[in-house]
Write a protein that holds these residues in place. Structure first.
Motif, PDB file in Angstrom:
ATOM      1  N   CYS A  83      -0.178  10.482   0.191  1.00  0.00           N
ATOM      2  CA  CYS A  83      -1.632  10.563   0.009  1.00  0.00           C
ATOM      3  C   CYS A  83      -2.282  10.891   1.348  1.00  0.00           C
ATOM      4  N   THR A  84      -3.538  11.276   1.290  1.00  0.00           N
ATOM      5  CA  THR A  84      -4.286  11.597   2.499  1.00  0.00           C
ATOM      6  C   THR A  84      -5.369  10.550   2.716  1.00  0.00           C
ATOM      7  N   SER A  85      -5.750  10.402   3.974  1.00  0.00           N
ATOM      8  CA  SER A  85      -6.825   9.470   4.309  1.00  0.00           C
ATOM      9  C   SER A  85      -7.337   9.809   5.694  1.00  0.00           C
ATOM     10  N   ASN A  86      -8.646   9.766   5.863  1.00  0.00           N
ATOM     11  CA  ASN A  86      -9.196  10.010   7.195  1.00  0.00           C
ATOM     12  C   ASN A  86      -9.028   8.789   8.096  1.00  0.00           C
ATOM     13  N   ALA A  87      -8.492   7.705   7.573  1.00  0.00           N
ATOM     14  CA  ALA A  87      -8.254   6.497   8.371  1.00  0.00           C
ATOM     15  C   ALA A  87      -6.905   6.522   9.082  1.00  0.00           C
ATOM     16  N   ILE A  88      -6.079   7.519   8.798  1.00  0.00           N
ATOM     17  CA  ILE A  88      -4.762   7.601   9.425  1.00  0.00           C
ATOM     18  C   ILE A  88      -4.903   8.191  10.819  1.00  0.00           C
ATOM     19  N   SER A  89      -4.318   7.488  11.795  1.00  0.00           N
ATOM     20  CA  SER A  89      -4.315   7.955  13.183  1.00  0.00           C
ATOM     21  C   SER A  89      -2.888   8.176  13.628  1.00  0.00           C
ATOM     22  N   GLU A  90      -2.730   9.007  14.634  1.00  0.00           N
ATOM     23  CA  GLU A  90      -1.423   9.242  15.220  1.00  0.00           C
ATOM     24  C   GLU A  90      -1.292   8.388  16.477  1.00  0.00           C
ATOM     25  N   THR A  91      -0.093   7.858  16.725  1.00  0.00           N
ATOM     26  CA  THR A  91       0.128   7.145  17.972  1.00  0.00           C
ATOM     27  C   THR A  91       0.146   8.146  19.117  1.00  0.00           C
ATOM     28  N   VAL A  92      -0.328   7.701  20.275  1.00  0.00           N
ATOM     29  CA  VAL A  92      -0.420   8.604  21.418  1.00  0.00           C
ATOM     30  C   VAL A  92       0.541   8.232  22.536  1.00  0.00           C
ATOM     31  N   SER A  93       1.291   7.136  22.357  1.00  0.00           N
ATOM     32  CA  SER A  93       2.291   6.769  23.357  1.00  0.00           C
ATOM     33  C   SER A  93       3.286   5.781  22.781  1.00  0.00           C
ATOM     34  N   GLU A  94       4.339   5.545  23.543  1.00  0.00           N
ATOM     35  CA  GLU A  94       5.354   4.572  23.155  1.00  0.00           C
ATOM     36  C   GLU A  94       4.732   3.177  23.117  1.00  0.00           C
ATOM     37  N   GLY A  95       5.299   2.320  22.307  1.00  0.00           N
ATOM     38  CA  GLY A  95       4.867   0.926  22.293  1.00  0.00           C
ATOM     39  C   GLY A  95       3.660   0.623  21.430  1.00  0.00           C
ATOM     40  N   MET A  96       3.114   1.616  20.770  1.00  0.00           N
ATOM     41  CA  MET A  96       1.970   1.367  19.890  1.00  0.00           C
ATOM     42  C   MET A  96       2.453   0.881  18.525  1.00  0.00           C
ATOM     43  N   VAL A  97       1.641   0.049  17.897  1.00  0.00           N
ATOM     44  CA  VAL A  97       1.899  -0.419  16.542  1.00  0.00           C
ATOM     45  C   VAL A  97       1.252   0.564  15.585  1.00  0.00           C
ATOM     46  N   GLN A  98       1.987   0.988  14.573  1.00  0.00           N
ATOM     47  CA  GLN A  98       1.399   1.813  13.526  1.00  0.00           C
ATOM     48  C   GLN A  98       1.872   1.289  12.181  1.00  0.00           C
ATOM     49  N   LEU A  99       0.923   0.782  11.415  1.00  0.00           N
ATOM     50  CA  LEU A  99       1.199   0.251  10.087  1.00  0.00           C
ATOM     51  C   LEU A  99       0.231   0.894   9.114  1.00  0.00           C
ATOM     52  N   ILE A 100       0.748   1.359   7.994  1.00  0.00           N
ATOM     53  CA  ILE A 100      -0.113   1.906   6.943  1.00  0.00           C
ATOM     54  C   ILE A 100       0.245   1.194   5.650  1.00  0.00           C
ATOM     55  N   PHE A 101      -0.709   0.424   5.138  1.00  0.00           N
ATOM     56  CA  PHE A 101      -0.532  -0.301   3.886  1.00  0.00           C
ATOM     57  C   PHE A 101      -1.124   0.525   2.753  1.00  0.00           C
ATOM     58  N   LEU A 102      -0.396   0.618   1.652  1.00  0.00           N
ATOM     59  CA  LEU A 102      -0.863   1.328   0.464  1.00  0.00           C
ATOM     60  C   LEU A 102      -1.017   0.353  -0.687  1.00  0.00           C
ATOM     61  N   TYR A 103      -2.011   0.619  -1.513  1.00  0.00           N
ATOM     62  CA  TYR A 103      -2.204  -0.127  -2.752  1.00  0.00           C
ATOM     63  C   TYR A 103      -2.685   0.867  -3.796  1.00  0.00           C
ATOM     64  N   ASP A 104      -2.005   0.949  -4.912  1.00  0.00           N
ATOM     65  CA  ASP A 104      -2.329   1.917  -5.966  1.00  0.00           C
ATOM     66  C   ASP A 104      -2.423   3.343  -5.412  1.00  0.00           C
ATOM     67  N   ASN A 105      -1.435   3.721  -4.597  1.00  0.00           N
ATOM     68  CA  ASN A 105      -1.341   5.066  -4.019  1.00  0.00           C
ATOM     69  C   ASN A 105      -2.531   5.460  -3.160  1.00  0.00           C
ATOM     70  N   ALA A 106      -3.172   4.491  -2.527  1.00  0.00           N
ATOM     71  CA  ALA A 106      -4.268   4.770  -1.602  1.00  0.00           C
ATOM     72  C   ALA A 106      -4.106   3.884  -0.369  1.00  0.00           C
ATOM     73  N   VAL A 107      -4.522   4.385   0.779  1.00  0.00           N
ATOM     74  CA  VAL A 107      -4.449   3.608   2.011  1.00  0.00           C
ATOM     75  C   VAL A 107      -5.439   2.450   1.899  1.00  0.00           C
ATOM     76  N   THR A 108      -4.923   1.235   2.132  1.00  0.00           N
ATOM     77  CA  THR A 108      -5.780   0.053   2.057  1.00  0.00           C
ATOM     78  C   THR A 108      -5.922  -0.628   3.419  1.00  0.00           C
ATOM     79  N   ALA A 109      -5.049  -0.290   4.361  1.00  0.00           N
ATOM     80  CA  ALA A 109      -5.171  -0.735   5.752  1.00  0.00           C
ATOM     81  C   ALA A 109      -4.405   0.254   6.615  1.00  0.00           C
ATOM     82  N   SER A 110      -4.932   0.530   7.788  1.00  0.00           N
ATOM     83  CA  SER A 110      -4.294   1.466   8.702  1.00  0.00           C
ATOM     84  C   SER A 110      -4.463   0.930  10.116  1.00  0.00           C
TER      85      SER A 110
END
Length: 151
Positions: A83-110
């Motif tokens: 799925c797509t979402s404008n809330a999705i960000s890319e990590t810009v360096s090592e050591g960053m946390v990136q978690l994307i939670f989905l609920y009903d095929n939609a991003v619910t936390a990023s």
């Protein structure tokens, strides 16, 4: 008469514009709320307990959570999660946390940030499904709470 028509049209356009803005930002408001709820839940974890599951920590509805390697592009992330979402960000360096939670095929936390800024990190490989009872060790170092998937 013309002046009142113009005022009515302007008012209708203003209300319509506000409605469109509300609809467009609804996803981001929900995601921001869930991000804050997760941060509060992680801060409240009792570190005397040695293990936990994400099901018992995450305070909102979710079906699956993904994590991605540093520098994974937004396009690759969206392709992986389906799925797509404008809330999705890319990590810009090592050591960053990136978690994307989905609920009903939609991003619910990023979540995308440094553990020292977030106050926590959740470490696992690829993806976890809600209800799979994956066990995480609980630890606290400095001001960072850590959940690490056990082998």
């Amino acid at each position: 008469m013309q002046k009142s028509k113009i005022i009515a049209i302007v008012c209708i356009l203003l209300v319509f514009g506000l409605f469109v803005h509300w609809v467009m930002t609804k996803e981001n408001r929900l995601i921001a709320l869930h991000n804050r709820q997760l941060q509060q839940a992680m801060a409240a974890i009792d570190t005397s307990q040695k293990t936990t599951t994400l099901d018992s920590v995450v305070p909102f509805d979710w079906d699956m959570v993904y994590t991605f390697a540093p520098y994974t592009s937004k396009a690759e992330i969206e392709e992986t999660i389906g799925c797509t979402s404008n809330a999705i960000s890319e990590t810009v360096s090592e050591g960053m946390v990136q978690l994307i939670f989905l609920y009903d095929n939609a991003v619910t936390a990023s979540i995308c940030g440094y553990p020292q800024n977030l106050g926590y990190q959740i470490l696992f490989d690829d993806m976890i499904l809600f209800g799979d009872e994956t066990i995480f060790s609980v630890s606290q170092t400095e001001d960072i709470g850590t959940l690490k998937q056990q082998p």
